[in-house]
Each structure stands twice: as C-alpha cells, then as structure tokens.
Design a protein around this motif. Structure first.
Motif, short mmCIF file in Angstrom:
data_model
loop_
_atom_site.label_atom_id
_atom_site.label_comp_id
_atom_site.label_asym_id
_atom_site.label_seq_id
_atom_site.Cartn_x
_atom_site.Cartn_y
_atom_site.Cartn_z
N ARG A 301 0.67 -1.11 0.04
CA ARG A 301 0.10 -0.05 -0.08
C ARG A 301 0.97 1.40 -0.13
N GLU A 309 -2.24 -1.22 -9.18
CA GLU A 309 -3.28 -0.85 -10.12
C GLU A 309 -3.00 -0.95 -11.44
N VAL A 312 -4.06 -4.77 -12.18
CA VAL A 312 -5.28 -4.91 -12.54
C VAL A 312 -5.65 -4.29 -13.65
N ILE A 340 -11.18 -13.56 -8.93
CA ILE A 340 -10.88 -13.09 -7.51
C ILE A 340 -10.12 -11.67 -7.50
N HIS A 343 -12.11 -8.76 -9.06
CA HIS A 343 -13.18 -8.20 -8.17
C HIS A 343 -12.37 -7.65 -6.91
N MET A 344 -11.53 -8.28 -6.03
CA MET A 344 -10.92 -7.63 -4.73
C MET A 344 -9.41 -7.75 -4.91
N PRO A 345 -8.69 -6.99 -5.73
CA PRO A 345 -7.05 -7.01 -5.69
C PRO A 345 -6.41 -7.08 -4.56
N SER A 346 -6.94 -6.18 -3.55
CA SER A 346 -6.12 -6.23 -2.29
C SER A 346 -6.59 -7.42 -1.45
N GLY A 347 -7.78 -7.84 -1.59
CA GLY A 347 -8.11 -9.09 -0.72
C GLY A 347 -7.34 -10.30 -1.35
N TYR A 348 -7.06 -10.13 -2.53
CA TYR A 348 -6.28 -11.40 -3.17
C TYR A 348 -5.15 -11.45 -2.84
N ARG A 350 -3.72 -10.36 0.04
CA ARG A 350 -3.72 -10.73 1.27
C ARG A 350 -3.82 -12.06 1.47
#
Length: 369
Positions: A301, A309, A312, A340, A343-348, A350
């Motif tokens: 981050r 970005e 993505v 995955i 739809h949720m790059p930061s979650g992926y 993690r």
C-alpha cells in the motif's frame, strides 16, 4: 563450410562463468567464427579473463561500453558483426562443440532465414562436468589453447553430420509465431540467424524482462522461411539468482510491458496470435501480482500501489478482450484466480500472502526435520 558466423556474448560481472562460455565457442567444430564479447560496464575481473583468452585466440574481440543492459550490449554486437550468420550466447551458458556447424548445415541446406535448436537445462553439477571435460582435453599451458582454438577442419564423422540429420521442421513466420514464439519459445539464444534477415532489427533497450520476445516479434515480419530442429546443443544454465526468480522489484513490471508491446508488434499475425498474446498478458499480470503478494500488504500500500493498479488494468483489459471464448483457454485455476483478483485485488494479495507464508513455514519445518 567457410561461412563466417558472428557469435555475440554480452556480459556483466560474469567472471564465475565467462571462461566456460568462451571455451565452448573456441571448441566449436565450425572454425570460421568471430566471437564478439561485449562488456556491459563490468566492475569485476571478467573483462581481464576475456583479454587473456584474446591473446590465445584471435577470433575473440572484446567490445566495451558503459552499463546499459543486455539489449544495448547485444545491439552493439549486431552493429559490429561482420559474419554472414549471427548467434547469441549468454555468458553463463555454454554450447556443445558441434552446435553451430549442425545449425549451419541445416540452415543452408533448407534455405531458411533462421533455425531454432533445442537446449539442455543445466545446473552446477553439469557445469562441473563440462569443466572436467575441458581439463581432460587440455594439454599443458599454451598447447591447450592451440589445440582448442586452431584445430584442423572438422571431419565428416565429427558428429555434426549425424546431428544435421535430426528432424527439421520448416514453416513461415506466422506458423512460427503461433506454434513456437507464443508457446514458450521466445528466446533469441540457441538460434542461428542469417545476418541479412536481421537487417536493422534491434533489441528494445530499457527493459529487464522480455527483451528476447520483443526482438523476435520485431524480426518476424522480415522472415520468409523459419526452421526448427530436433538437434540439441545449447546448455542453458538455471541461475537461481535470475531476474524471474528474485523477489518483487519495480523492474518486474517489465513482464507486463513486454506483452503489451508484443501485442502491437504482432498485430499483423492474425487473431489467433492476438488471442495468445492476451492470454500471456493476463497470466503475466497475475504473476506480477503474485510477486507483490509476497511482500507485506502494508508495504504494498505504501510503496507499490501504482504497480498493483497497473496489474489490475492489464488483467482487466486482457480479460475483456479475450471474451468468453478466449477465457476458456485459460486453466480453471487461472480463471478462478483472475476473477478473485479483478473483483478484490487487495483481498487477493492478502490471501495469497497468507498462503505463501504458511507454505514457507511448512517448508522450513520439513527442512528442520
């Protein structure tokens, strides 16, 4: 066969390996060589080692330049090359004695613009075996280089004639793009090129990954007849410190850049090729994201948000352009991971980070046991 082959060997701080590479070229059964060794601003003793070999074999030429990357070194070699044919060999690799002769026989017999040969993936064990072979074949001091560097013309039973009978496929450039270049054969080494076919084509400078792919993509429109041989003579050293095996750094984004550029370079080779490029671009974006995921999420981050970005954007564009039919050509795992990630790059990142951390922990426990 008297045709001159220019062999271009770029190097940077390669003193551990360069002599092995040059010894293999000195020992080639095809004697008509100029060995262009391009020093890309080395700070170790590799240039001095090359200079010593130059005293004993006049076919070696040392070219020196400021550090600018492997592409700029290869480009200088191309500018200086005087041969009718050109080959590239990386400084940490080596070639078997009859490789160039075999490729030249096949290339001239079949009337091709270039010929792709097979390769052997080798490590430290094979390198030591090669060095042992060199030591056993050498006499003492000056005699060893005379024998290796100025041997008589090779005889018909040297092995090249037999290797030249290996299966050889011929195709046009479009066939090569679809069946080889975009199927994990994007390398420029283990290939013998006709110099006239290369012309003014050069490697893209400023990239640390994918320069081979882009050179080959730029070259394809110039080629009429491309050959692929079953003969295998190039020894590719698996370097554990190689660019693709290191942890994430900003230059790793070149993995995405090169495929974006390749899409433009290969635009004239049909929809099949374009689809394959998009598949590779999508996979490259996820591979880079996987490297990012191995870093602490807070660091991503703070320092690498723009890199995430871009991953993505590249993945989303490739996903969209592939369409439903193209996406089916991805493995089920890539499709799932891609959905995955999009739809949720930061979650992926993690989830991937946690999984990798557990994987490393388990591996550590196995080693301790």
């Amino acid at each position: 066969m008297k045709a001159l082959i220019s062999v271009i060997v770029p190097f940077y701080n390669a003193e551990l390996y360069l002599v092995d590479c040059l010894e293999s070229l000195i020992r080639q059964t095809h004697r008509e060589l100029e060995i262009l060794v391009v020093d890309d601003g080395s700070t170790d003793g590799s240039a001095a080692l090359c200079a010593e070999l130059m005293k004993k074999d006049s076919r070696i030429r040392l070219l020196r330049k400021e550090n600018g990357g492997v592409s700029s070194a290869r480009n200088l070699g191309l500018d200086e090359a005087r041969g009718e044919y050109v080959a590239f060999v990386d400084a940490d690799d080596w070639v078997l004695p009859d490789m160039l002769e075999t490729q030249l026989i096949q290339l001239t017999r079949e009337g091709g613009d270039m010929i792709l040969g097979g390769y052997l993936a080798v490590g430290e064990k094979e390198r030591e075996s090669w060095r042992k072979t060199c030591r056993e074949e050498k006499g003492d001091g000056e005699q060893e280089i005379r024998t290796a560097g100025h041997a008589a013309e090779t005889s018909a039973d040297s092995g090249a004639a037999a290797q030249a009978c290996a299966p050889c496929l011929a195709m046009d450039a479009k066939g090569y793009v679809n069946d080889f270049l975009l199927q994990s054969s994007s390398r420029c080494w283990s290939i013998l090129f006709r110099r006239d076919a290369i012309g003014e084509t050069r490697f893209p400078e400023g990239l640390s990954i994918g320069e081979d792919l882009l050179f080959m993509a730029r070259l394809m429109p110039r080629l009429n007849r491309v050959l692929v041989t079953g003969a295998c003579g190039y020894c590719y050293f698996i370097n554990e410190a190689g660019a693709m095996l290191k942890e994430f750094r900003p230059s790793y984004m070149d993995q995405i850049t090169c495929w974006e550029m390749a899409e433009r370079e290969l635009a004239g080779f049909g929809e099949k090729a374009q689809e394959k490029v998009r598949l590779c671009l999508f996979q490259a974006a996820l591979l880079v994201a996987g490297k990012l995921a191995q870093i602490d999420p807070a660091v991503v981050r703070q320092k690498y948000g723009a890199c995430l970005e871009r991953c993505v954007r590249a993945a989303a564009e490739a996903w969209r352009e592939l369409g439903r039919t193209g996406r089916k050509r991805l493995s089920r795992g890539y499709r799932l991971k891609g959905q995955i990630f999009l739809h949720m790059p930061s979650g992926y990142l993690r989830l991937y980070h946690i999984w990798k951390r557990k994987d490393r922990t388990a591996a550590g426990r196995e080693e301790s046991n």
